[in-house]
Write a protein that holds these residues in place. Structure first.
Motif, short mmCIF file in Angstrom:
data_model
loop_
_atom_site.label_atom_id
_atom_site.label_comp_id
_atom_site.label_asym_id
_atom_site.label_seq_id
_atom_site.Cartn_x
_atom_site.Cartn_y
_atom_site.Cartn_z
N THR A 153 67.73 84.15 1.74
CA THR A 153 66.43 84.35 1.10
C THR A 153 66.14 83.23 0.11
OG1 THR A 153 66.57 86.75 1.33
CG2 THR A 153 65.06 85.90 -0.34
N SER A 154 67.15 82.86 -0.68
CA SER A 154 66.98 81.76 -1.64
C SER A 154 66.68 80.46 -0.92
CB SER A 154 68.24 81.59 -2.49
OG SER A 154 68.46 82.72 -3.30
N MET A 155 67.41 80.17 0.16
CA MET A 155 67.17 78.94 0.91
C MET A 155 65.76 78.90 1.48
SD MET A 155 70.67 77.85 2.87
CE MET A 155 71.05 79.45 3.61
N GLY A 156 65.30 80.05 1.94
CA GLY A 156 63.92 80.11 2.46
C GLY A 156 62.90 79.81 1.38
N ALA A 157 63.14 80.33 0.17
CA ALA A 157 62.22 80.07 -0.94
C ALA A 157 62.23 78.60 -1.32
CB ALA A 157 62.60 80.93 -2.15
N PHE A 158 63.42 77.98 -1.35
CA PHE A 158 63.50 76.57 -1.70
C PHE A 158 62.87 75.68 -0.62
CE2 PHE A 158 67.56 77.86 -4.12
CZ PHE A 158 66.78 78.23 -5.22
N PHE A 159 62.99 76.11 0.64
CA PHE A 159 62.35 75.37 1.72
C PHE A 159 60.83 75.46 1.59
CE2 PHE A 159 60.65 75.15 6.09
CZ PHE A 159 61.06 73.87 6.42
N LEU A 160 60.34 76.64 1.21
CA LEU A 160 58.91 76.81 0.98
C LEU A 160 58.43 75.88 -0.13
CD1 LEU A 160 56.22 78.30 1.48
CD2 LEU A 160 56.99 80.03 -0.16
N SER A 161 59.27 75.70 -1.17
CA SER A 161 58.92 74.80 -2.26
C SER A 161 58.75 73.37 -1.76
CB SER A 161 60.00 74.86 -3.35
OG SER A 161 59.66 74.05 -4.45
N ALA A 162 59.63 72.95 -0.83
CA ALA A 162 59.50 71.61 -0.25
C ALA A 162 58.20 71.47 0.53
CB ALA A 162 60.70 71.33 0.66
N LEU A 163 57.84 72.50 1.28
CA LEU A 163 56.57 72.47 2.02
C LEU A 163 55.38 72.42 1.06
CD1 LEU A 163 57.20 75.07 4.87
CD2 LEU A 163 57.28 72.58 5.01
N ALA A 164 55.47 73.18 -0.03
CA ALA A 164 54.39 73.19 -1.02
C ALA A 164 54.25 71.82 -1.69
CB ALA A 164 54.65 74.26 -2.08
N SER A 165 55.38 71.15 -1.94
CA SER A 165 55.34 69.80 -2.52
C SER A 165 54.64 68.84 -1.59
CB SER A 165 56.76 69.31 -2.82
OG SER A 165 57.37 70.08 -3.82
N ALA A 166 54.96 68.93 -0.31
CA ALA A 166 54.29 68.07 0.67
C ALA A 166 52.80 68.40 0.75
CB ALA A 166 54.95 68.24 2.04
N GLY A 167 52.48 69.69 0.68
CA GLY A 167 51.07 70.08 0.69
C GLY A 167 50.32 69.58 -0.52
N ALA A 168 51.02 69.53 -1.68
CA ALA A 168 50.38 69.06 -2.91
C ALA A 168 49.97 67.59 -2.79
CB ALA A 168 51.33 69.24 -4.09
N ILE A 169 50.76 66.80 -2.05
CA ILE A 169 50.41 65.39 -1.85
C ILE A 169 49.06 65.27 -1.15
CG2 ILE A 169 51.11 63.25 -0.69
CD1 ILE A 169 54.01 64.15 -1.03
N ILE A 170 48.84 66.16 -0.18
CA ILE A 170 47.56 66.16 0.53
C ILE A 170 46.45 66.71 -0.37
CG2 ILE A 170 46.33 67.10 2.53
CD1 ILE A 170 49.06 67.26 3.95
#
Length: 312
Positions: A153-170
């Protein structure tokens, strides 16, 4: 880039620190090893990182500045000359305005943009991230999540954070960094409130354990956006002669709070138990006030327009 690598590192360090992988649970050690790899890579690549055109112009003159502009822009000679003329107009002829500011100058004649950068950089870790990074499994266990699924569950949340960071660039192509940060802070406040409610009521209401699950994912997604937006914002808030000092002292505040939050979190868990998240909720609210009152809108603004905000 660092704003994106940070959440990627969270996933990697959590995976390698998982007891099923290494046989022991040492997530902090995993995080340190991951960051060490990129630190070594950065040092190895440092030789090829050029000075900024402004720094090169003020230190070495127009010839070397033109060479760096050519490397960075790959433009034709006419466009290089136009940008070089702009550098001359910005730097002027006064050597005192060209050289980098000293710590003594900053202390004796405080500048608002310097204080803004230091506070913005430091507060990034004041939202309770180190607590979540180091103790997310324990937090989820306290909220009633099964032992078998807390680390995935923690790994999934941290992976979501990486996706959100990439989305923030856009997203930064359309929205101002300050706007993204304020909106993300609202979600972080909600995540802290939901986590507090879930921990305090999970024993009486078993279904509330899903609230902790949602709170963790909400926090990490919002923090991913804030991390990327913060690093993008810091550079444009500074001026060339104070940028290195701003980021140096702001970085010191950043790492101090990263350590302090991780250090104090276990004690807060003992002293006030599940209500510890209300502390980080309070610091997040302070961050929102800071962004709303003391950080300018920067999208589409020139350096002079941004600095005019600080001269008011």
């Amino acid at each position: 880039m660092y704003g994106l690598l940070l959440p990627v590192g969270q996933v990697a360090s959590t995976f390698f620190a998982w007891s099923k992988i290494l046989g022991s649970y040492e997530r902090v050690l995993g995080a340190i090893l991951y960051r060490l790899i990129f630190t070594v890579l950065f040092v190895m690549c440092f030789y090829w990182i050029p000075e900024t055109p402004y720094q090169s112009y003020t230190k070495h003159g127009s010839v070397e500045a033109a060479e760096i502009l050519q490397r960075l822009r790959s433009s034709d000679a006419e466009n290089i000359q136009i940008e070089l003329n702009l550098l001359r107009s910005v730097a002027g002829n006064d050597l005192d305005t060209q050289r980098e500011a000293t710590l003594k100058e900053i202390i004796t004649t405080p500048q608002k943009h310097f204080l803004c950068v230091v506070v913005t950089f430091s507060l990034l870790m004041g939202r309770g991230f180190s607590n979540v990074l180091a103790f997310s499994d324990k937090i989820l266990l306290e909220a009633g999540i099964s032992q078998d699924v807390v680390t995935p569950t923690s790994m999934g949340a941290f992976f979501l954070s990486a996706l959100a960071s990439a989305g923030a660039i856009i997203a930064m192509r359309k929205y101002d960094c300050r706007t993204l940060m304020i909106v993300s802070d609202i979600f972080i406040v909600l995540s802290h409130a939901l986590m507090t409610a879930s921990i305090q009521t999970s024993k009486q209401i078993p279904g509330m354990s899903w609230g902790a699950f949602a709170a963790l994912y909400l926090f990490m997604a919002a923090f991913g956006v804030i991390t990327t937006a913060t690093f993008a914002l810091l550079g444009v808030l500074c001026v060339d002669r104070t940028r290195s000092l701003c980021l140096l002292i702001g970085g010191a505040g950043f790492w101090f709070l990263a350590w302090f939050v991780g250090f104090i979190s276990p004690y807060l868990a003992v002293w006030i138990q599940g209500y510890a998240f209300l502390i980080w909720m309070g610091t997040t609210v302070l961050s929102m006030v800071h962004f709303s009152l003391f950080v300018p809108m920067t999208k589409g603004k020139t350096e002079n327009e941004i600095q005019t905000f600080f001269r008011k």
